[in-house]
Structures are given as structure tokens and as C-alpha cells.
Motif scaffolding. Structure first.
Motif, PDB file in Angstrom:
ATOM      1  N   THR A  15     -12.959  37.755 -18.565  1.00  0.00           N
ATOM      2  CA  THR A  15     -12.206  37.053 -17.521  1.00  0.00           C
ATOM      3  C   THR A  15     -12.796  35.664 -17.294  1.00  0.00           C
ATOM      4  O   THR A  15     -12.053  34.670 -17.147  1.00  0.00           O
ATOM      5  CB  THR A  15     -12.227  37.855 -16.218  1.00  0.00           C
ATOM      6  N   ALA A  16     -14.120  35.577 -17.242  1.00  0.00           N
ATOM      7  CA  ALA A  16     -14.782  34.292 -17.021  1.00  0.00           C
ATOM      8  C   ALA A  16     -14.528  33.337 -18.191  1.00  0.00           C
ATOM      9  O   ALA A  16     -14.392  32.117 -17.992  1.00  0.00           O
ATOM     10  CB  ALA A  16     -16.281  34.508 -16.826  1.00  0.00           C
ATOM     11  N   ALA A  17     -14.453  33.878 -19.407  1.00  0.00           N
ATOM     12  CA  ALA A  17     -14.183  33.021 -20.566  1.00  0.00           C
ATOM     13  C   ALA A  17     -12.782  32.408 -20.469  1.00  0.00           C
ATOM     14  O   ALA A  17     -12.579  31.203 -20.744  1.00  0.00           O
ATOM     15  CB  ALA A  17     -14.323  33.836 -21.857  1.00  0.00           C
ATOM     16  N   TYR A  18     -11.782  33.200 -20.068  1.00  0.00           N
ATOM     17  CA  TYR A  18     -10.433  32.668 -19.907  1.00  0.00           C
ATOM     18  C   TYR A  18     -10.355  31.719 -18.712  1.00  0.00           C
ATOM     19  O   TYR A  18      -9.525  30.797 -18.700  1.00  0.00           O
ATOM     20  CB  TYR A  18      -9.428  33.813 -19.758  1.00  0.00           C
ATOM     21  N   ALA A  19     -11.187  31.973 -17.696  1.00  0.00           N
ATOM     22  CA  ALA A  19     -11.198  31.057 -16.560  1.00  0.00           C
ATOM     23  C   ALA A  19     -11.684  29.682 -16.977  1.00  0.00           C
ATOM     24  O   ALA A  19     -11.251  28.662 -16.414  1.00  0.00           O
ATOM     25  CB  ALA A  19     -12.095  31.615 -15.451  1.00  0.00           C
ATOM     26  N   ALA A  20     -12.581  29.606 -17.971  1.00  0.00           N
ATOM     27  CA  ALA A  20     -13.031  28.308 -18.473  1.00  0.00           C
ATOM     28  C   ALA A  20     -11.868  27.568 -19.139  1.00  0.00           C
ATOM     29  O   ALA A  20     -11.739  26.337 -19.003  1.00  0.00           O
ATOM     30  CB  ALA A  20     -14.181  28.503 -19.461  1.00  0.00           C
ATOM     31  N   ILE A  21     -11.025  28.287 -19.859  1.00  0.00           N
ATOM     32  CA  ILE A  21      -9.854  27.667 -20.475  1.00  0.00           C
ATOM     33  C   ILE A  21      -8.905  27.172 -19.389  1.00  0.00           C
ATOM     34  O   ILE A  21      -8.340  26.061 -19.476  1.00  0.00           O
ATOM     35  CB  ILE A  21      -9.160  28.668 -21.405  1.00  0.00           C
ATOM     36  N   ALA A  22      -8.720  27.992 -18.329  1.00  0.00           N
ATOM     37  CA  ALA A  22      -7.821  27.601 -17.245  1.00  0.00           C
ATOM     38  C   ALA A  22      -8.396  26.439 -16.442  1.00  0.00           C
ATOM     39  O   ALA A  22      -7.635  25.644 -15.861  1.00  0.00           O
ATOM     40  CB  ALA A  22      -7.569  28.780 -16.336  1.00  0.00           C
ATOM     41  N   ASN A  23      -9.717  26.293 -16.417  1.00  0.00           N
ATOM     42  CA  ASN A  23     -10.378  25.279 -15.603  1.00  0.00           C
ATOM     43  C   ASN A  23     -10.693  24.038 -16.431  1.00  0.00           C
ATOM     44  O   ASN A  23     -11.750  23.422 -16.268  1.00  0.00           O
ATOM     45  CB  ASN A  23     -11.670  25.869 -15.011  1.00  0.00           C
ATOM     46  N   ASN A  24      -9.779  23.670 -17.308  1.00  0.00           N
ATOM     47  CA  ASN A  24      -9.925  22.462 -18.111  1.00  0.00           C
ATOM     48  C   ASN A  24     -11.204  22.463 -18.943  1.00  0.00           C
ATOM     49  O   ASN A  24     -11.843  21.423 -19.125  1.00  0.00           O
ATOM     50  CB  ASN A  24      -9.864  21.201 -17.243  1.00  0.00           C
ATOM     51  N   GLY A  25     -11.562  23.643 -19.425  1.00  0.00           N
ATOM     52  CA  GLY A  25     -12.683  23.742 -20.345  1.00  0.00           C
ATOM     53  C   GLY A  25     -14.049  23.870 -19.693  1.00  0.00           C
ATOM     54  O   GLY A  25     -15.061  23.915 -20.407  1.00  0.00           O
ATOM     55  N   THR A  26     -14.137  23.957 -18.365  1.00  0.00           N
ATOM     56  CA  THR A  26     -15.421  24.072 -17.671  1.00  0.00           C
ATOM     57  C   THR A  26     -15.654  25.519 -17.256  1.00  0.00           C
ATOM     58  O   THR A  26     -14.833  26.111 -16.536  1.00  0.00           O
ATOM     59  CB  THR A  26     -15.460  23.182 -16.432  1.00  0.00           C
ATOM     60  N   TYR A  27     -16.753  26.063 -17.731  1.00  0.00           N
ATOM     61  CA  TYR A  27     -17.103  27.433 -17.375  1.00  0.00           C
ATOM     62  C   TYR A  27     -17.712  27.436 -15.978  1.00  0.00           C
ATOM     63  O   TYR A  27     -18.610  26.642 -15.661  1.00  0.00           O
ATOM     64  CB  TYR A  27     -18.109  28.005 -18.377  1.00  0.00           C
ATOM     65  N   VAL A  28     -17.260  28.340 -15.126  1.00  0.00           N
ATOM     66  CA  VAL A  28     -17.773  28.518 -13.768  1.00  0.00           C
ATOM     67  C   VAL A  28     -18.211  29.971 -13.623  1.00  0.00           C
ATOM     68  O   VAL A  28     -17.425  30.887 -13.898  1.00  0.00           O
ATOM     69  CB  VAL A  28     -16.730  28.164 -12.698  1.00  0.00           C
ATOM     70  N   GLN A  29     -19.425  30.143 -13.207  1.00  0.00           N
ATOM     71  CA  GLN A  29     -19.974  31.495 -13.033  1.00  0.00           C
ATOM     72  C   GLN A  29     -19.154  32.273 -12.002  1.00  0.00           C
ATOM     73  O   GLN A  29     -18.958  31.802 -10.879  1.00  0.00           O
ATOM     74  CB  GLN A  29     -21.424  31.409 -12.589  1.00  0.00           C
ATOM     75  N   PRO A  30     -18.657  33.431 -12.362  1.00  0.00           N
ATOM     76  CA  PRO A  30     -17.921  34.233 -11.370  1.00  0.00           C
ATOM     77  C   PRO A  30     -18.889  34.729 -10.298  1.00  0.00           C
ATOM     78  O   PRO A  30     -20.052  35.030 -10.580  1.00  0.00           O
ATOM     79  CB  PRO A  30     -17.355  35.384 -12.200  1.00  0.00           C
ATOM     80  N   HIS A  31     -18.384  34.838  -9.096  1.00  0.00           N
ATOM     81  CA  HIS A  31     -19.259  35.275  -8.000  1.00  0.00           C
ATOM     82  C   HIS A  31     -18.441  36.022  -6.950  1.00  0.00           C
ATOM     83  O   HIS A  31     -17.249  35.766  -6.758  1.00  0.00           O
ATOM     84  CB  HIS A  31     -19.986  34.098  -7.362  1.00  0.00           C
ATOM     85  N   LEU A  32     -19.139  36.930  -6.262  1.00  0.00           N
ATOM     86  CA  LEU A  32     -18.512  37.766  -5.237  1.00  0.00           C
ATOM     87  C   LEU A  32     -18.909  37.381  -3.823  1.00  0.00           C
ATOM     88  O   LEU A  32     -18.168  37.637  -2.881  1.00  0.00           O
ATOM     89  CB  LEU A  32     -18.900  39.241  -5.462  1.00  0.00           C
ATOM     90  N   VAL A  33     -20.089  36.806  -3.654  1.00  0.00           N
ATOM     91  CA  VAL A  33     -20.599  36.504  -2.321  1.00  0.00           C
ATOM     92  C   VAL A  33     -20.231  35.066  -1.959  1.00  0.00           C
ATOM     93  O   VAL A  33     -20.568  34.117  -2.671  1.00  0.00           O
ATOM     94  CB  VAL A  33     -22.127  36.710  -2.248  1.00  0.00           C
ATOM     95  N   LYS A  34     -19.571  34.950  -0.823  1.00  0.00           N
ATOM     96  CA  LYS A  34     -19.156  33.647  -0.340  1.00  0.00           C
ATOM     97  C   LYS A  34     -20.238  33.002   0.521  1.00  0.00           C
ATOM     98  O   LYS A  34     -20.588  31.841   0.332  1.00  0.00           O
ATOM     99  CB  LYS A  34     -17.856  33.797   0.468  1.00  0.00           C
ATOM    100  N   GLU A  35     -20.782  33.765   1.484  1.00  0.00           N
ATOM    101  CA  GLU A  35     -21.806  33.245   2.382  1.00  0.00           C
ATOM    102  C   GLU A  35     -22.539  34.397   3.040  1.00  0.00           C
ATOM    103  O   GLU A  35     -22.074  35.544   3.041  1.00  0.00           O
ATOM    104  CB  GLU A  35     -21.203  32.326   3.445  1.00  0.00           C
TER     105      GLU A  35
END
Length: 735
Positions: free
Chosen positions: A578-598
Motif C-alpha cells: 500500500t505504501a509503495a502505491y501511495a508513493a506513485i499516487a504522491n507524485n513519486g514521494t514515499y511517505v511512511q505510513p503511520h497510525l498515531v496522529k498525536e
């Protein structure tokens, strides 16, 4: 005793006994004053116990005649009134008689009597005087009366020396004081800490002040798990009078079988041999129920403050949240991963109290309170409504694949926040036991599979970035390709015709992907696998996240050149893909998936979670080109992903078919997947659905499940549909 006669007593010979004072009276003197004759004068001169002091003073020396040593019988008489008469008369009669030792007339005098000598015993003492048997001659009137020589009274035997006793008593007293003083010194200086500590232990009481555990909220502030005040019911086995009756009374209230309650109340001994006085009967009991237990007033049964973890949603995000023990220790899920954040620090109150019935705090005694520090709370990126709907859709689809395992992830673009993460099977986190351990796992992070054809997006993306291909690249594609000793066929044979790259993705051509990978090369493919986040945990926040595994270059075989580009010989989790496809969706930038907001502190202060790790994998142009090519999967006729198309929205994605390996062994069935993004022209969300179906048929579940999840997500966030006519037109077999 008969009264005394006025006539003088006579001896047996008929002569009158007496001294010179027995002679006739002087001229003209009356007889009433003569001693020995009777009357008051005789009474005055009489001493009942012996000689008078006057007679002692006039006693002749040893050697005088017997008559002179004799004392008139009248003076030895036992008349008890003589001393009193002597005192009353004051010695006047003696003065009239002419004695020199008489007290002056008119002056009261007390005549002291001397006790007679005590006869000495036979051990060398003088024997008692013998009684005279011959009559005594009458005493001459012209000679003074002979008096018996006086002897000092015998001193009593010397029992003890007073001076020695005084010295001995002084020594004993000083010794006693010395011993007491030394003991006091030891008590005050040497043994004081030990005695003081023992006294403190006996007097002090400690009351634990439980710290409330922090809550877990979704991104909107809705509680997913929280702690509420409760009670626990306990038993003192040494005080339970009727275990059977007590168990029967408690069973309907606590919902515990009678047999189990009786077993819990059974007397037992601790390791030190002391009888146990405490046993939990129930934890986390609701307050109204606890009050009903107290109202029964059962001997040996008590109720105390407790804490209970409340999970309002039951199975909602249960595989993410996890659960705690009865002691509020995190055991699984986020409860375990962030236990140090959620758990507070218990406080305590230490105070002095009396013993027994006076076990109340001592006024003015020692008292110290350490306040409890409540735990911090977590605010997740999860959206409750979206999580609920995702779980619902996945559960409905998995009903068509009994015995299987499903996972779904919804990720936000460009933040990388995980909005929903569902697993099937699942469980009720409010009542985690008993439940199947497999059902409690988070499939998105622990389900390791061969991803299959969804991996082809990484292969094509690396080739685009490295310039091996372009969106317009075409080449002939055979029906199968051999690598090593393994043939890799296509499900949509091209019969050697020239095929476009979008067509290769639409029909999931194995031959086309392997051919592109051959041009890219092994090392660059491995490098891009790592850039897309494969081969190591994402660090999303779930405990026990699997890392997956990439096949190192030195382990590649000839067949690996065919299996790796199409997603085999690769171990990955649904979240990693999922994170790999999110990098494609995010204009090629990989963003670490995370669950905790604050993190929300006990004081309400909000601390944002650490920023996710980001890195560039593809250029924005190549990422956009790859997204466009992936749209062919849901639009081209007879494409593999038509079931995942969302009406009104452009969707870019890829289907996959892989295997599940357990301990290196391939499991029966297959793993079907679909990962896509929408709207494709400006992706907002990426959703991945993985379905392991032991009996096959997973593809019929994954695509439709993705469609329903994405449709709900887009509508939930009111994302406008794609413009009509904006979808590209693809040619699979260009001439």
C-alpha cells in the motif's frame, strides 16, 4: 488475782520477810508508808519486771552478804499497777522514807524498770539461779537492804552488718543503672534504626492510588478504547463461612459458574506457608453490580475500586487497538506498543494508623501522599466511520472465502496517514478471551505473502525512472518466457504481437514485465524495491510488524529473473505494498505510513507524532505517467481490474495473484489482491485489499471490495467526481 492484803507476806517459818524497811516505824511515823507492809507506798516501790533504777543505782558490789543482795519479795511482786502508782505518786513516799535517790517532792518522776536477766543456756552460759529452800533471816533494820548486782541485758545476736549491706546495695544499684544506661545507648544509637523501622512497618499503612490509563481516540476524537471506574470482587478464604452458599449468591451477579467460584474461594497457602487471605473473584465489575454484591453482606467477600477497559465499538479496529490485562497492562496491538505512554504512574498514600479496631489514621501522625499520574492518550489517524465501513465490506467479501484471511488498508494522500486498517477474521476487543490468536492478528502488518502482479507497478516505475521505457514503448510479447528451468506464461496470450506498456499492465502480462526487468537489470530492480519500502518494516506503529524479505542478488538463480519482476520470490505485507502505491499516487514521494496522529497528555496538551519519513522514488512526471498507464487496468476491455472500477471516478490500480508461504512452504489456494488510487488524475486515497482464499476465488472478492471501499471513502470526504471525457484511451496492440 485476789486483792493484795495490807499485811506483809510471811515466809513458811512464820517470820516476816522483808528488808530493813520491815522494821517498826520510827517515832510517830505511820505504818501506812512502810514498804513491805502494803499500802500505797508499797505499790509505788513495786516494779513488775525486776529492780527499779533506784535499786540498780544502790546495788552493793559483788561479795556482800546474801541478805544485802536480796530484793524484798514485795519488789519482785507481779502487781501490774505499781508503775502507774509510782508515776502518780511522783516519789513522795520515797522522799518521806529518807532515801537519797528519791526524786524531789512535788516533781513528777518516772521510774524506769529493768528487765530481769534472761537465763543463759547450757552452752557455756551461766545457769539460772537456784531457788532458795532454807528460810532467810530477817533483815536487820539498821542495815540497808542488799541489792542484787545488775547486769547489762544480753545483746541480740548480730544478724547482719548494716555498713556491708549499704555498700552492697550501692554497688548493686550502680550496676543496675550502668546496665540500663548501656542498654539505652544501644537502643538509641545502635539499634534505633532497626526498632524505628519495625515500628514504622507496624504502624504505617499504604493505599495504592491507581493511575487511570490513557484513552485511544480516532482522528475525530471519538473513543475507541478508554478506562472507566469499576470494582473488583474478592474473597478472604479464611473468613468465608459458607463457600457453597456464597458461590450460589454471587454466581448470577458475576456471571461466573458456582464451581469456579468455589474453587477460587478454596483455602490455600502461600509459598511461605501462610494462609492466603485474598483471591480475585471478578475484575472490572460495573459499579451497580458491585453495590448489589455489597448489599448481600457475605462474610469474607469484599469489593474494592478497580479500573475497566471500555471498548465501545467491540470489534471496531480491534486488531489495531488490541487489549489489556485485568491489571491494565497492554498485551496486544497499540495497547501493547504504546503501553509506556498509555499507562500512568500509580500513586500511593502512606500514613500511620492504629491496630485492630483502631485502624483509623492517627491524627497528626505521619502521612505522605504521592499523587497518581494519569496516562497519556493517543489520537489515531483512524476514522471511526470509515473503519467501520471498511471492516463491514471486507467481512462480507470474506464470507465467500471461508477459512481465508483478508486485509484492507485505506491511506490518505499526501499525508501517508492510515484512515482505516481492517482484518478478517477479527474479534471483540471488549471480550478478548476466549478468542483465536489468529483472529487477533493485524493481517495488514503480519500477513506475509508473495504479492504477485501488484509488484509489476514497481518494475515499470523503476524502468520509467531509469529511462528503460516510456509511456509509448511497445514491443512484441510472446505467450510465455523461460527463465532457467521455469516457464512463465501469460493469462492473456499476445501471440507475439506488439503490445503497449499500458496493455501489458491491463492484461497483467508476465512476459512483458520480465522483458522490461531484463532491460532494467537485477541490481537496479533490487534498488527500487528498497526505495519503495520493501524488505523492512514500515514503522507504522503496530507491534510485531513483519519486515518481509527481498531476494539478495547473490541468491538469485536463473529463474529468479523471471519470478522476482512479477512479484514472486518476494515477501511483502499488504501495508508495504500500500505504501509503495501511495508513493506513485504522491507524485513519486514515499511517505511512511503511520497510525498515531498525536499524543494527548493528562493536562490536555497535544503533542504531534513525529513526522513520517519521506524520500523521493520517482520524479513527478514519471509518477504521473505510471498512474495513467495503471488506469488501463480498470478501463481496457477484458482488463483484469474491471471489477474495481468506481463509477464516476478515474481509478488507477493493479490486480495481483500470489501465494502464501508459511515457514517457506506454499499453502494451498492463492492470494488475490487489488491496489488502486482515486481520483487517478489527482489521487486522494489509496486502498489495498488482499484476500487469501484456500479454495481459490479470491479475485472475485478483492476487486469488488476495493470498489465499494473507495466509493464510500470518496463520498464520505465529498470528493467531486472526475470530469467526463477525461479518462485516457488506451491501445493494447498498436499496429
Amino acid at each position: 488475782m485476789s486483792p493484795r492484803s495490807d499485811e506483809p507476806r510471811r515466809d513458811p517459818t512464820g517470820s516476816r520477810r522483808g528488808s530493813a524497811r520491815d522494821a517498826g516505824p520510827a517515832d510517830g511515823e505511820p505504818r501506812t508508808g512502810e514498804p513491805g507492809i502494803g499500802g500505797i507506798s508499797g505499790a509505788r516501790a513495786y516494779t513488775p519486771r525486776g529492780r527499779t533504777v533506784r535499786e540498780e543505782r544502790g546495788t552493793p558490789a559483788r561479795g556482800q552478804g546474801a541478805e544485802q543482795r536480796r530484793t524484798p519479795r514485795s519488789t519482785r511482786s507481779g502487781d501490774p499497777f505499781r508503775p502507774a502508782l509510782q508515776v502518780l505518786d511522783g516519789g513522795r513516799a520515797a522522799a518521806r522514807s529518807g532515801r537519797r535517790d528519791a526524786p524531789a517532792a512535788g516533781r513528777g518522776a518516772v521510774v524506769r524498770t529493768v528487765a530481769p536477766r534472761t537465763p543463759r543456756g547450757p552452752a557455756g552460759d551461766e545457769p539460772p539461779p537456784r531457788r532458795r529452800t532454807t528460810p532467810r533471816a530477817p533483815r536487820r533494820a539498821d542495815r540497808p537492804a542488799a541489792r542484787r548486782p545488775t547486769r547489762k541485758p544480753r545483746r541480740p545476736p548480730k544478724l547482719a552488718d548494716s555498713r556491708l549491706r549499704l555498700r552492697l546495695g550501692t554497688v548493686l544499684a550502680l550496676t543496675l543503672f550502668a546496665v540500663i544506661g548501656i542498654r539505652l545507648i544501644f537502643l538509641q544509637a545502635v539499634d534505633a534504626p532497626a526498632y524505628a523501622g519495625g515500628g514504622v512497618i507496624d504502624r504505617t499503612r499504604t493505599v495504592e492510588l491507581p493511575a487511570p490509563r490513557g484513552a485511544i481516540y480516532d482522528s475525530t476524537g471519538a473513543p475507541l478504547a478508554r478506562s472507566v471506574e469499576a470494582r473488583y470482587v474478592y474473597a478472604d478464604p479464611t473468613k468465608v463461612e459458607d463457600p457453597g452458599g456464597t458461590a450460589k449468591a454471587l454466581s448470577p451477579l458475576l456471571g461466573i459458574p458456582v464451581s469456579k467460584l468455589m474453587e477460587l474461594m478454596k483455602p490455600r497457602k502461600l509459598e511461605n506457608g501462610i494462609a492466603s487471605t485474598f483471591a480475585y473473584l471478578a475484575r472490572g465489575v460495573e459499579i451497580p453490580t458491585a453495590k448489589r454484591v455489597q448489599a448481600l453482606e457475605l462474610p469474607g467477600i469484599g469489593v474494592h475500586r478497580d479500573e475497566r477497559r471500555d471498548v465501545p465499538g467491540g470489534d471496531l479496529a480491534a486488531n489495531l487497538i488490541g487489549f489489556t490485562s485485568q491489571d491494565m497492562d497492554g498485551l496486544e496491538g497499540l495497547e501493547a506498543r504504546y503501553d509506556d505512554v498509555l499507562a500512568g504512574q500509580d500513586g500511593k498514600r502512606v500514613y500511620e494508623a492504629g491496630l485492630g479496631d483502631l485502624g483509623a489514621p492517627i491524627p497528626g501522625g505521619y502521612s505522605q501522599t504521592t499523587p497518581a499520574k494519569p496516562g497519556s492518550s493517543l489520537a489515531l489517524t483512524i476514522v471511526r466511520d470509515l473503519q467501520f465501513r471498511t471492516q463491514q465490506i471486507l467481512s462480507a467479501g470474506m464470507a465467500k472465502a471461508p477459512g481465508g484471511t483478508g486485509a484492507a488498508v485505506v491511506m490518505e494522500i499526501p499525508s501517508g496517514a492510515v484512515l482505516a486498517q481492517a482484518s478478517n477474521p477479527t474479534y471483540d476487543a471488549a471480550k478478548p478471551l476466549p478468542s483465536d490468536p489468529v483472529a487477533r492478528e493485524d493481517a495488514a502488518t503480519s500477513f506475509v505473502v508473495d504479492p504477485g502482479s501488484v509488484h509489476k507497478a514497481i518494475t515499470y516505475g523503476a524502468a520509467l525512472q531509469e529511462g528503460v521505457i516510456t509511456p509509448d514503448t511497445t514491443f512484441p510479447v510472446a505467450n510465455a518466457i523461460k527463465k532457467g528451468d521455469t516457464w512463465f506464461p501469460d493469462t492473456h496470450p499476445a501471440d507475439g504481437k506488439r503490445m503497449s506498456v499500458p496493455g501489458m499492465l491491463a492484461y497483467s502480462s508476465n512476459v512483458g514485465a520480465i522483458t522490461v526487468a531484463d532491460r532494467l537489470g537485477r541490481d537496479r530492480l533490487i534498488d527500487y524495491q528498497k526505495r519503495f519500502g520493501l524488505g523492512k518494516p514500515t514503522g507504522e506503529g503496530m507491534p510485531g510488524e513483519a519486515s518481509g524479505r527481498l531476494l539478495p542478488a547473490d541468491e538469485w538463480s536463473e529463474s529468479s529473473a523471471g519470478s522476482v519482476p512479477i512479484g514472486h520470490s518476494v515477501d511483502a505485507t499488504p501495508l508495504q505494498m500500500t505504501a509503495a502505491y501511495a508513493a506513485i499516487a504522491n507524485n513519486g514521494t514515499y511517505v511512511q505510513p503511520h497510525l498515531v496522529k498525536e499524543v494527548i497528555g493528562p493536562d490536555g496538551k497535544r503533542t504531534p507524532a513525529p513526522a513520517p519519513v519521506t524520500r523521493s522514488v520517482l520524479s513527478p512526471q514519471n509518477a504521473a505517467a505510471l498512474r495513467t498507464m495503471l488506469e488501463a487496468v480498470t478501463t481496457v476491455d477484458r482488463a483484469t481490474g474491471l471489477a474495481a472500477a468506481v463509477p464516476g471516478y478515474r481509478v488507477a490500480g493493479k490486480t495481483g495473484t500470489g501465494w502464501r508461504l508459511v515457514n517457506g512452504k506454499k499453502q494451498p489456494g492463492e492470494v488475490s489482491s487489488f491496489i488502486g488510487m482515486a481520483p487517478a488524475e489527482n489521487p486522494r486515497y489509496v486502498i489495498a485489499v488482499f484476500v487469501y482464499a484456500p479454495n481459490g476465488g479470491g479475485a472475485a472478492v478483492a476487486g469488488p471490495a476495493f470498489r465499494d471501499m473507495m466509493q464510500f471513502t470518496l463520498r464520505h470526504y465529498r470528493v467531486p467526481p472526475s470530469a467526463d471525457g477525461s479518462a485516457p484511451k488506451f491501445v493494447v496492440y498498436p499496429h
